[in-house]
Motif scaffolding. Structure first.
Motif, PDB file in Angstrom:
ATOM      1  N   GLY A  87       0.713  -1.114  -0.003  1.00  0.00           N
ATOM      2  CA  GLY A  87      -0.077  -0.017   0.101  1.00  0.00           C
ATOM      3  C   GLY A  87       0.791   1.240   0.065  1.00  0.00           C
ATOM      4  N   ILE A  88       1.920   0.961  -0.287  1.00  0.00           N
ATOM      5  CA  ILE A  88       3.073   2.325  -0.158  1.00  0.00           C
ATOM      6  C   ILE A  88       2.570   3.348  -1.374  1.00  0.00           C
ATOM      7  N   GLU A  89       2.190   2.872  -2.415  1.00  0.00           N
ATOM      8  CA  GLU A  89       2.000   3.726  -3.654  1.00  0.00           C
ATOM      9  C   GLU A  89       0.784   4.732  -2.998  1.00  0.00           C
ATOM     10  N   ALA A  90      -0.168   4.259  -2.687  1.00  0.00           N
ATOM     11  CA  ALA A  90      -1.212   5.135  -2.150  1.00  0.00           C
ATOM     12  C   ALA A  90      -0.629   6.235  -1.002  1.00  0.00           C
ATOM     13  N   PHE A  91       0.079   5.757  -0.245  1.00  0.00           N
ATOM     14  CA  PHE A  91       0.506   6.634   0.750  1.00  0.00           C
ATOM     15  C   PHE A  91       1.394   7.731   0.207  1.00  0.00           C
ATOM     16  N   GLU A  92       2.450   7.205  -0.631  1.00  0.00           N
ATOM     17  CA  GLU A  92       3.300   8.162  -1.165  1.00  0.00           C
ATOM     18  C   GLU A  92       2.802   9.290  -2.179  1.00  0.00           C
ATOM     19  N   ALA A  93       1.445   8.871  -2.852  1.00  0.00           N
ATOM     20  CA  ALA A  93       0.761   9.900  -3.426  1.00  0.00           C
ATOM     21  C   ALA A  93       0.022  10.756  -2.773  1.00  0.00           C
ATOM     22  N   ALA A  94      -0.476  10.357  -1.467  1.00  0.00           N
ATOM     23  CA  ALA A  94      -1.096  11.371  -0.329  1.00  0.00           C
ATOM     24  C   ALA A  94      -0.019  12.313  -0.167  1.00  0.00           C
ATOM     25  N   LEU A  95       1.326  11.755   0.250  1.00  0.00           N
ATOM     26  CA  LEU A  95       2.305  12.658   0.634  1.00  0.00           C
ATOM     27  C   LEU A  95       2.544  13.820  -0.664  1.00  0.00           C
ATOM     28  N   ASP A  96       2.509  13.329  -1.788  1.00  0.00           N
ATOM     29  CA  ASP A  96       2.774  14.169  -2.958  1.00  0.00           C
ATOM     30  C   ASP A  96       1.808  15.179  -3.154  1.00  0.00           C
ATOM     31  N   GLU A  97       0.639  15.034  -2.533  1.00  0.00           N
ATOM     32  CA  GLU A  97      -0.480  16.133  -2.704  1.00  0.00           C
ATOM     33  C   GLU A  97      -0.097  17.377  -1.716  1.00  0.00           C
ATOM     34  N   ARG A  98       0.754  17.158  -0.609  1.00  0.00           N
ATOM     35  CA  ARG A  98       1.342  18.141   0.135  1.00  0.00           C
ATOM     36  C   ARG A  98       0.103  18.781   0.790  1.00  0.00           C
ATOM     37  N   LYS A  99      -0.927  17.697   1.228  1.00  0.00           N
ATOM     38  CA  LYS A  99      -1.865  18.503   2.121  1.00  0.00           C
ATOM     39  C   LYS A  99      -1.885  17.860   3.609  1.00  0.00           C
ATOM     40  N   GLY A 100      -0.634  17.257   3.643  1.00  0.00           N
ATOM     41  CA  GLY A 100      -0.715  16.567   5.149  1.00  0.00           C
ATOM     42  C   GLY A 100      -1.071  15.291   4.798  1.00  0.00           C
ATOM     43  N   VAL A 101      -0.445  14.432   5.696  1.00  0.00           N
ATOM     44  CA  VAL A 101      -0.873  13.020   6.085  1.00  0.00           C
ATOM     45  C   VAL A 101      -0.693  12.383   7.709  1.00  0.00           C
ATOM     46  N   ILE A 102      -1.853  12.101   8.038  1.00  0.00           N
ATOM     47  CA  ILE A 102      -1.617  11.472   9.402  1.00  0.00           C
ATOM     48  C   ILE A 102      -1.681   9.932   9.236  1.00  0.00           C
ATOM     49  N   LEU A 103      -0.631   9.438   9.941  1.00  0.00           N
ATOM     50  CA  LEU A 103      -0.528   7.859   9.954  1.00  0.00           C
ATOM     51  C   LEU A 103      -0.735   7.195  11.542  1.00  0.00           C
ATOM     52  N   LEU A 104      -1.644   6.520  11.377  1.00  0.00           N
ATOM     53  CA  LEU A 104      -2.122   6.022  12.813  1.00  0.00           C
ATOM     54  C   LEU A 104      -1.577   4.408  12.831  1.00  0.00           C
ATOM     55  N   THR A 105      -0.775   4.347  13.850  1.00  0.00           N
ATOM     56  CA  THR A 105      -0.163   3.072  13.982  1.00  0.00           C
ATOM     57  C   THR A 105      -0.424   2.536  15.290  1.00  0.00           C
ATOM     58  N   PRO A 106      -1.399   1.633  15.701  1.00  0.00           N
ATOM     59  CA  PRO A 106      -1.687   0.878  16.984  1.00  0.00           C
ATOM     60  C   PRO A 106      -0.485   0.182  17.589  1.00  0.00           C
ATOM     61  N   HIS A 107      -0.744  -0.334  18.769  1.00  0.00           N
ATOM     62  CA  HIS A 107       0.316  -1.041  19.396  1.00  0.00           C
ATOM     63  C   HIS A 107       0.184  -2.608  18.823  1.00  0.00           C
ATOM     64  N   ILE A 108       0.565  -2.773  17.495  1.00  0.00           N
ATOM     65  CA  ILE A 108       0.571  -4.046  16.786  1.00  0.00           C
ATOM     66  C   ILE A 108       1.921  -4.130  16.175  1.00  0.00           C
ATOM     67  N   GLY A 109       2.663  -5.426  16.178  1.00  0.00           N
ATOM     68  CA  GLY A 109       3.780  -5.384  15.653  1.00  0.00           C
ATOM     69  C   GLY A 109       4.944  -4.635  16.390  1.00  0.00           C
ATOM     70  N   SER A 110       5.675  -4.064  15.292  1.00  0.00           N
ATOM     71  CA  SER A 110       6.856  -3.186  15.859  1.00  0.00           C
ATOM     72  C   SER A 110       6.379  -1.658  15.473  1.00  0.00           C
ATOM     73  N   TRP A 111       5.789  -0.977  16.165  1.00  0.00           N
ATOM     74  CA  TRP A 111       5.408   0.402  15.919  1.00  0.00           C
ATOM     75  C   TRP A 111       6.515   1.187  16.064  1.00  0.00           C
ATOM     76  N   GLU A 112       7.632   0.862  16.920  1.00  0.00           N
ATOM     77  CA  GLU A 112       8.866   1.676  16.965  1.00  0.00           C
ATOM     78  C   GLU A 112       9.803   1.441  15.606  1.00  0.00           C
ATOM     79  N   LEU A 113       9.747   0.671  15.222  1.00  0.00           N
ATOM     80  CA  LEU A 113      10.434   0.370  13.768  1.00  0.00           C
ATOM     81  C   LEU A 113       9.731   1.126  12.659  1.00  0.00           C
ATOM     82  N   PHE A 114       8.128   0.993  12.647  1.00  0.00           N
ATOM     83  CA  PHE A 114       7.350   1.590  11.610  1.00  0.00           C
ATOM     84  C   PHE A 114       7.950   3.109  11.557  1.00  0.00           C
ATOM     85  N   GLY A 115       7.975   3.764  12.538  1.00  0.00           N
ATOM     86  CA  GLY A 115       8.262   5.295  12.431  1.00  0.00           C
ATOM     87  C   GLY A 115       9.578   5.572  11.971  1.00  0.00           C
ATOM     88  N   GLN A 116      10.480   4.805  12.322  1.00  0.00           N
ATOM     89  CA  GLN A 116      11.665   5.142  12.078  1.00  0.00           C
ATOM     90  C   GLN A 116      11.936   4.511  10.582  1.00  0.00           C
TER      91      GLN A 116
END
Length: 290
Positions: A87-116
């Motif tokens: 799903g990175i293509e949709a995420f990158e396309a949203a970033l490219d619009e420069r309207k801001g993106v909020i990424l919600l990452t619950p306590h699943i898997g490795s959320w620490e690595l996710f942000g980095q």
């Protein structure tokens, strides 16, 4: 503790995960209150033991990977550990619009690595990911976590009114932010909404940010692959819900948020932090992030 973490950061990650899984099961058998809370939360959510049992070892693996995430050498990238981006293509396309993106990452898997990983991947094209950070109460933990915050592509702000204003500026400037949406916020910073059929005090800050800035919203999860094979990161668009509807009430937005979190948990129940007291009463706090 700092010296120990720096030594453990040099141990191969697959070995640390294996040791962590063993640690997770040791804690499970030695801590009856933890075991009881874990089973009650997973059972309330409708999961059978066969579905949630892998989360016992995953909790230990999560703890075991922290030395590497927090204290590895400064030049060592996390990106080679991520073997799949869904799903990175949709995420990158949203970033490219420069309207801001909020990424919600619950306590699943490795959320620490996710942000980095996300911040490091998009640093050159979209700047750092901005996140709120509450310093730990223990001084030795603060020293350890400084290393995790001082990474390429990661910018942290305090969990204060000033920090929230910083998030707002980042989003209105076309930036992006990462938020843990399943924490129980302080009193006055949330709304009661169903979570697996029970009322849970749910953070309203992400919804307010989305409603006030018009930023795109994504759910995200970083799955820890078995036998030390790395990680898989997945993005899921969350636009078009009451969460980002400017006319929606805080309660409606919180309910939509919990539906999204539930969906992620159902996709990966074996890596959710089931012992977290999601249904606890919010604590009082003088300074609120309104």
């Amino acid at each position: 503790m700092s010296v120990l973490f720096r030594l453990l950061a040099r141990v191969p990650l697959p070995l640390m995960h294996a040791l962590g899984i063993a640690l997770g099961w040791l804690v499970w058998w030695c801590a009856p209150d933890y075991r009881r809370r874990f089973k009650a939360n997973a059972g309330n959510a409708g999961f059978a033991p066969a579905q949630y049992r892998p989360a016992i070892g995953a909790a230990g693996a999560m703890a075991a990977e922290l030395p590497w995430l927090w204290c590895r050498p400064k030049g060592e990238s996390v990106l080679p550990k991520v073997v799949r981006w869904d799903g990175i293509e949709a995420f990158e396309a949203a970033l490219d619009e420069r309207k801001g993106v909020i990424l919600l990452t619950p306590h699943i898997g490795s959320w620490e690595l996710f942000g980095q990983a996300v911040g490091e991947r998009f640093m050159s094209s979209h700047g750092p990911i901005t996140a709120l950070f509450r310093p730990p109460r223990k001084a030795f933990m603060a020293g350890l976590m400084d290393g995790s915050r001082d990474r390429p592509g990661l910018q942290t702000l305090p969990t204060t009114v000033a920090g929230v204003r910083g998030l707002m500026r980042a989003l209105r400037g076309g930036g992006y932010t990462g938020i843990l949406p399943d924490q129980v916020p302080p009193e006055g910073q949330g709304a009661w909404a169903p979570f697996f059929g029970k009322p849970a005090y749910t953070i309203t800050l992400p919804g307010r940010l989305a409603q006030q800035t018009g930023a795109h919203v994504f759910l995200g999860v970083c799955e820890r692959l078995p036998r030390g094979k790395g990680y898989a990161i997945r993005f899921e668009a969350f636009d078009g819900t009451a969460f980002s509807d400017r006319k929606a009430t805080p309660e409606a937005a919180a309910a939509a948020l919990n539906v999204g979190i539930e969906r992620l948990i159902r996709s990966l129940p074996g890596q959710y932090v089931w012992d977290y007291a999601r249904y606890k009463q919010p604590r009082a706090e003088q300074e609120t992030a309104q």
